[in-house]
Design a protein around this motif. Structure first.
Motif, PDB file in Angstrom:
ATOM      1  N   ARG A  48     -12.568   5.643   6.222  1.00 28.53           N
ATOM      2  CA  ARG A  48     -13.196   4.262   6.110  1.00 28.53           C
ATOM      3  C   ARG A  48     -14.034   4.082   6.884  1.00 28.53           C
ATOM      4  O   ARG A  48     -13.867   4.498   8.586  1.00 28.53           O
ATOM      5  N   ALA A  49     -14.956   2.722   6.721  1.00 27.21           N
ATOM      6  CA  ALA A  49     -15.943   2.390   7.697  1.00 27.21           C
ATOM      7  C   ALA A  49     -14.970   1.647   9.221  1.00 27.21           C
ATOM      8  O   ALA A  49     -15.691   1.698  10.247  1.00 27.21           O
ATOM      9  N   SER A  50     -13.740   1.385   8.973  1.00 32.81           N
ATOM     10  CA  SER A  50     -12.948   0.733   9.852  1.00 32.81           C
ATOM     11  C   SER A  50     -12.561   1.729  10.799  1.00 32.81           C
ATOM     12  O   SER A  50     -11.820   1.467  12.045  1.00 32.81           O
ATOM     13  N   GLY A  51     -12.632   3.114  10.674  1.00 29.74           N
ATOM     14  CA  GLY A  51     -12.198   4.299  11.364  1.00 29.74           C
ATOM     15  C   GLY A  51     -10.678   4.858  10.681  1.00 29.74           C
ATOM     16  O   GLY A  51     -10.184   5.752  11.268  1.00 29.74           O
ATOM     17  N   GLU A  52     -10.008   3.865   9.930  1.00 26.97           N
ATOM     18  CA  GLU A  52      -8.757   4.392   9.432  1.00 26.97           C
ATOM     19  C   GLU A  52      -9.139   5.803   8.330  1.00 26.97           C
ATOM     20  O   GLU A  52     -10.074   5.942   7.703  1.00 26.97           O
ATOM     21  N   LYS A  53      -8.018   6.611   8.497  1.00 26.90           N
ATOM     22  CA  LYS A  53      -8.303   7.674   7.664  1.00 26.90           C
ATOM     23  C   LYS A  53      -6.979   7.806   6.782  1.00 26.90           C
ATOM     24  O   LYS A  53      -5.899   7.402   7.058  1.00 26.90           O
ATOM     25  N   LYS A  54      -7.435   8.278   5.582  1.00 26.32           N
ATOM     26  CA  LYS A  54      -6.179   8.261   4.625  1.00 26.32           C
ATOM     27  C   LYS A  54      -6.348   9.665   3.851  1.00 26.32           C
ATOM     28  O   LYS A  54      -7.346  10.271   3.745  1.00 26.32           O
ATOM     29  N   TYR A  55      -5.298  10.321   3.729  1.00 22.63           N
ATOM     30  CA  TYR A  55      -5.144  11.634   2.976  1.00 22.63           C
ATOM     31  C   TYR A  55      -4.516  11.554   1.623  1.00 22.63           C
ATOM     32  O   TYR A  55      -3.356  10.924   1.603  1.00 22.63           O
ATOM     33  N   TYR A  56      -4.970  12.282   0.394  1.00 25.11           N
ATOM     34  CA  TYR A  56      -4.277  12.351  -0.658  1.00 25.11           C
ATOM     35  C   TYR A  56      -4.177  13.587  -1.199  1.00 25.11           C
ATOM     36  O   TYR A  56      -4.823  14.677  -0.833  1.00 25.11           O
ATOM     37  N   LEU A  57      -3.117  13.898  -1.975  1.00 21.11           N
ATOM     38  CA  LEU A  57      -2.613  15.361  -2.493  1.00 21.11           C
ATOM     39  C   LEU A  57      -2.828  15.072  -3.896  1.00 21.11           C
ATOM     40  O   LEU A  57      -2.357  14.046  -4.515  1.00 21.11           O
ATOM     41  N   ALA A  58      -3.697  15.847  -4.732  1.00 24.91           N
ATOM     42  CA  ALA A  58      -3.861  15.833  -6.114  1.00 24.91           C
ATOM     43  C   ALA A  58      -3.978  17.220  -6.692  1.00 24.91           C
ATOM     44  O   ALA A  58      -4.311  18.432  -6.203  1.00 24.91           O
ATOM     45  N   ASN A  59      -3.275  17.256  -7.843  1.00 22.30           N
ATOM     46  CA  ASN A  59      -3.096  18.695  -8.560  1.00 22.30           C
ATOM     47  C   ASN A  59      -4.150  18.789  -9.799  1.00 22.30           C
ATOM     48  O   ASN A  59      -3.953  19.613 -10.799  1.00 22.30           O
ATOM     49  N   LEU A  60      -5.288  18.091  -9.855  1.00 23.15           N
ATOM     50  CA  LEU A  60      -6.265  18.260 -10.677  1.00 23.15           C
ATOM     51  C   LEU A  60      -6.916  19.558 -10.694  1.00 23.15           C
ATOM     52  O   LEU A  60      -6.565  20.226  -9.791  1.00 23.15           O
ATOM     53  N   LEU A  98     -16.113  15.628  -7.678  1.00 23.05           N
ATOM     54  CA  LEU A  98     -15.906  14.653  -6.730  1.00 23.05           C
ATOM     55  C   LEU A  98     -15.624  13.316  -7.184  1.00 23.05           C
ATOM     56  O   LEU A  98     -14.913  12.500  -7.023  1.00 23.05           O
ATOM     57  N   ARG A  99     -16.436  12.917  -8.053  1.00 23.72           N
ATOM     58  CA  ARG A  99     -16.463  11.487  -8.677  1.00 23.72           C
ATOM     59  C   ARG A  99     -15.151  11.353  -9.327  1.00 23.72           C
ATOM     60  O   ARG A  99     -14.528  10.075  -9.385  1.00 23.72           O
ATOM     61  N   THR A 100     -14.692  12.038 -10.195  1.00 27.15           N
ATOM     62  CA  THR A 100     -13.489  12.265 -10.918  1.00 27.15           C
ATOM     63  C   THR A 100     -12.324  11.931 -10.039  1.00 27.15           C
ATOM     64  O   THR A 100     -11.305  11.583 -10.112  1.00 27.15           O
ATOM     65  N   LEU A 101     -12.328  12.909  -9.075  1.00 30.93           N
ATOM     66  CA  LEU A 101     -11.161  12.635  -7.923  1.00 30.93           C
ATOM     67  C   LEU A 101     -11.001  11.451  -7.160  1.00 30.93           C
ATOM     68  O   LEU A 101     -10.134  10.899  -6.941  1.00 30.93           O
ATOM     69  N   ALA A 102     -12.248  10.830  -6.924  1.00 33.32           N
ATOM     70  CA  ALA A 102     -12.362   9.513  -6.349  1.00 33.32           C
ATOM     71  C   ALA A 102     -11.761   8.446  -7.176  1.00 33.32           C
ATOM     72  O   ALA A 102     -10.984   7.695  -6.803  1.00 33.32           O
ATOM     73  N   ALA A 103     -12.122   8.406  -8.542  1.00 32.58           N
ATOM     74  CA  ALA A 103     -11.857   7.318  -9.404  1.00 32.58           C
ATOM     75  C   ALA A 103     -10.270   7.596  -9.815  1.00 32.58           C
ATOM     76  O   ALA A 103      -9.870   6.551  -9.810  1.00 32.58           O
ATOM     77  N   THR A 104      -9.817   8.672  -9.742  1.00 26.69           N
ATOM     78  CA  THR A 104      -8.236   8.963  -9.945  1.00 26.69           C
ATOM     79  C   THR A 104      -7.635   8.442  -8.643  1.00 26.69           C
ATOM     80  O   THR A 104      -6.595   7.630  -8.981  1.00 26.69           O
ATOM     81  N   ILE A 105      -8.074   8.773  -7.478  1.00 27.17           N
ATOM     82  CA  ILE A 105      -7.271   8.076  -6.352  1.00 27.17           C
ATOM     83  C   ILE A 105      -7.225   6.693  -6.276  1.00 27.17           C
ATOM     84  O   ILE A 105      -6.437   5.801  -5.761  1.00 27.17           O
ATOM     85  N   LYS A 106      -8.423   5.830  -6.600  1.00 25.13           N
ATOM     86  CA  LYS A 106      -8.853   4.307  -6.695  1.00 25.13           C
ATOM     87  C   LYS A 106      -7.890   4.020  -7.679  1.00 25.13           C
ATOM     88  O   LYS A 106      -7.311   2.684  -7.852  1.00 25.13           O
ATOM     89  N   ALA A 107      -7.821   4.645  -8.780  1.00 20.50           N
ATOM     90  CA  ALA A 107      -6.937   4.013 -10.093  1.00 20.50           C
ATOM     91  C   ALA A 107      -5.496   4.024  -9.589  1.00 20.50           C
ATOM     92  O   ALA A 107      -5.025   3.016  -9.934  1.00 20.50           O
ATOM     93  N   ARG A 108      -5.025   4.857  -8.918  1.00 25.15           N
ATOM     94  CA  ARG A 108      -3.623   4.874  -8.451  1.00 25.15           C
ATOM     95  C   ARG A 108      -3.316   3.617  -7.445  1.00 25.15           C
ATOM     96  O   ARG A 108      -2.287   2.989  -7.362  1.00 25.15           O
ATOM     97  N   TRP A 109      -4.447   3.525  -6.515  1.00 26.02           N
ATOM     98  CA  TRP A 109      -4.332   2.527  -5.739  1.00 26.02           C
ATOM     99  C   TRP A 109      -4.132   1.349  -6.207  1.00 26.02           C
ATOM    100  O   TRP A 109      -3.403   0.164  -5.994  1.00 26.02           O
ATOM    101  N   ILE A 110      -5.047   0.651  -7.445  1.00 28.30           N
ATOM    102  CA  ILE A 110      -4.833  -0.511  -8.162  1.00 28.30           C
ATOM    103  C   ILE A 110      -3.473  -0.538  -8.946  1.00 28.30           C
ATOM    104  O   ILE A 110      -2.839  -1.803  -8.658  1.00 28.30           O
ATOM    105  N   CYS A 111      -2.888   0.740  -9.044  1.00 30.54           N
ATOM    106  CA  CYS A 111      -1.556   0.497  -9.831  1.00 30.54           C
ATOM    107  C   CYS A 111      -0.533   0.027  -8.865  1.00 30.54           C
ATOM    108  O   CYS A 111       0.275  -1.192  -9.111  1.00 30.54           O
ATOM    109  N   GLU A 112      -0.717   0.725  -7.624  1.00 29.45           N
ATOM    110  CA  GLU A 112       0.262   0.380  -6.335  1.00 29.45           C
ATOM    111  C   GLU A 112       0.126  -0.998  -5.864  1.00 29.45           C
ATOM    112  O   GLU A 112       1.133  -1.722  -5.604  1.00 29.45           O
TER     113      GLU A 112
END
Length: 76
Positions: A22-34, A40-54
């Motif tokens: 992220r722009a703040s320097g924070e690093k995030k890692y995700y594991l997906a079995n797609l 890449l657009r679908t991967l990013a959308a899936t990750i962000k959709a999960r974040w919204i649910c959480e």
């Protein structure tokens, strides 16, 4: 699959390891079995959709007190 861990894959199963810096320097890692052909657009959308649910789940716990609710105590 190791049943007591729930989220592990058998050797040879393909999985995506996605890193985000992220722009703040924070690093995030995700594991997906797609599938491997996922763009890449679908991967990013899936990750962000999960974040919204959480975030919604966390908000319910805080505002409605669901973190103190224990549904297992109910007897039928």
């Amino acid at each position: 699959r190791i049943w007591d861990k729930g989220q592990q894959h058998l050797p040879g199963d393909e999985a995506w390891l996605i890193g985000e810096q992220r722009a703040s320097g924070e690093k995030k890692y995700y594991l997906a079995n797609l599938p491997a052909a996922t763009d890449l657009r679908t991967l990013a959308a899936t990750i962000k959709a999960r974040w919204i649910c959480e975030q919604a789940h966390q908000q319910l716990k805080e505002e409605l007190g669901l973190d103190h609710f224990e549904g297992r105590a109910w007897q039928g």
